[in-house]
Design an enzyme around this catalytic site. Structure first.
Site, mmCIF file in Angstrom:
data_model
loop_
_atom_site.group_PDB
_atom_site.id
_atom_site.type_symbol
_atom_site.label_atom_id
_atom_site.label_comp_id
_atom_site.label_asym_id
_atom_site.label_seq_id
_atom_site.Cartn_x
_atom_site.Cartn_y
_atom_site.Cartn_z
ATOM 1 C CG ASP A 117 -0.009 -0.064 2.534
ATOM 2 O OD1 ASP A 117 0.383 0.987 3.025
ATOM 3 O OD2 ASP A 117 0.314 -1.184 3.003
ATOM 4 C CG ASP A 135 1.213 4.931 5.705
ATOM 5 O OD1 ASP A 135 0.601 4.037 6.313
ATOM 6 O OD2 ASP A 135 1.699 5.925 6.279
HETATM 7 N N1 LIG Z 1 1.029 1.377 5.833
HETATM 8 C C1 LIG Z 1 1.556 0.535 6.719
HETATM 9 N N2 LIG Z 1 1.972 0.989 7.932
HETATM 10 C C2 LIG Z 1 2.532 0.141 8.822
HETATM 11 N N3 LIG Z 1 2.689 -1.167 8.605
HETATM 12 C C3 LIG Z 1 2.281 -1.657 7.422
HETATM 13 N N4 LIG Z 1 2.315 -2.892 6.913
HETATM 14 C C4 LIG Z 1 1.789 -2.848 5.678
HETATM 15 N N5 LIG Z 1 1.392 -1.604 5.355
HETATM 16 C C5 LIG Z 1 1.703 -0.834 6.451
#
Ligand SMILES: Nc1ncnc2[nH]cnc12
Ligand SMILES: CSC[C@H]1O[C@H](OP(=O)(O)O)[C@H](O)[C@@H]1O
Length: 306
Positions: free
Chosen positions: A220, A222
């Site tokens: 992703d 975030d």
């Molecule tokens: N955006 C994110 N923040 C923290 N840990 C994660 N693991 C996978 N995506 C994450």
């Protein structure tokens, strides 16, 4: 059929599986071990797999059913239990958020730095309670292992999947994801990816004189990006899509590690004595707590007395 709970050969290489990687497809376990350590039991039974005749330990970081939150992972027990089996090299997988446009979901990253944003609530050292040691952590990962993972980039399939070499992982406390302000701040710090699991795992591996490299799989962007904000469904969807690549990559990395030429690297000769030396110069023998010393001797059975 139940698996044997003993294994009579040393196991030098371990893989730690993270979110969405509770097992590696294509490997049949030959034993399931449940060592107890002075720091308690590991997250899950340690499965012994075979790769071309070489035994490999596999540990599911969040437990068999992903029942352990990042701050509940018994990292000291995990590292100590692996070391007690003979493990000296750990390849650790992690699902991460990307903090940079060019690191796309599905890409892999081999980080070379960490910024610690955990909050001090996780036990993070073996050296306490009457025995003190300060290990170097300037470069938190093992450069030799990183080079091997890089060499295996071609094993991955899929349009445009890239393995990025180097980068800074932000390890946040969680379990909640970051705010947008935090996400932008991490970008301004030069963060490449973010997770909740790199620490204290990497610090403890260093204290235990193990060679350790994390392989990150981006799931992703975030919450700093114009695309959707991260949620668990998104992480799991990309992990499912990516598990075949993780399998290809781990297979290629294990092929390399099993070569005779890499035996010193796998045995972590480069770290041997570093932590024991760090303890030796700190706490004088007369100040060492006997119980703390028993724990240290579990990690380093040959630990000298004076
Ligand atoms: N955006 C994110 N923040 C923290 N840990 C994660 N693991 C996978 N995506 C994450
Ligand atoms: C479910 S997203 C957050 C979760 O995913 C990562 O886990 P792991 O590093 O074990 O793959 C991240 O660190 C968080 O624990």
């Amino acid at each position: 059929m139940s698996l044997p709970n003993t294994f009579d050969r040393p196991v030098h290489i371990a893989v730690i599986g993270g979110t969405g990687l509770g097992k590696i497809d294509g490997y049949m376990p030959i034993a399931s071990l449940t060592p107890t350590t002075p720091w308690g039991a590991p997250s899950s039974p340690i499965l012994i797999l075979e790769h071309g005749g070489v035994p490999i330990a596999f540990l599911a970081r969040h437990g068999l059913h992903h029942q352990l939150a990042p701050h509940e992972v018994p990292a000291r027990a995990n590292i100590a239990a692996l070391r007690s089996l003979g493990v000296r090299t750990i390849i650790a997988f992690s699902a991460v958020g990307s903090l940079q446009e060019e690191i796309k979901p599905m890409d892999f990253v081999i980080p070379d730095q960490i910024i610690d944003r955990t909050k001090g609530i996780r036990p993070f050292t073996f050296f306490e309670g009457g025995v003190v040691g300060h290990v170097g952590f300037a470069d938190p990962f093992d450069a030799g292992l990183s080079a091997i993972v890089q060499k295996c980039a071609d094993s991955m399939k899929g349009d445009g999947v890239v393995l990025h070499t180097g980068g800074t992982i932000i390890c946040m406390e969680g379990p909640q994801f970051s705010t947008r302000a935090e996400s932008n701040m991490y970008r301004s710090w030069g963060g490449s990816v973010i997770n909740m699991s790199a620490l204290p795992e990497a610090k403890l591996a260093r204290e235990a004189e193990l060679a350790y490299q994390m392989i990150c799989m981006a799931t992703d962007y975030d919450c700093w990006h114009t695309t959707e904000d991260v949620d668990v469904a998104m992480v799991m969807k990309y992990m499912a899509a990516n598990s075949q690549n993780a399998k290809h990559l781990v297979g290629a990395v294990l092929d390399e590690l099993c070569k005779q030429d890499n035996s010193d690297l796998v045995l972590a000769k480069q770290w041997e004595g570093s932590a024991q030396g760090a303890v030796k110069f700190m706490t004088k023998p007369e100040g060492r707590d006997p119980e703390a010393m028993k724990r240290i001797k579990y990690l380093f059975p040959g630990f000298w007395e004076n």
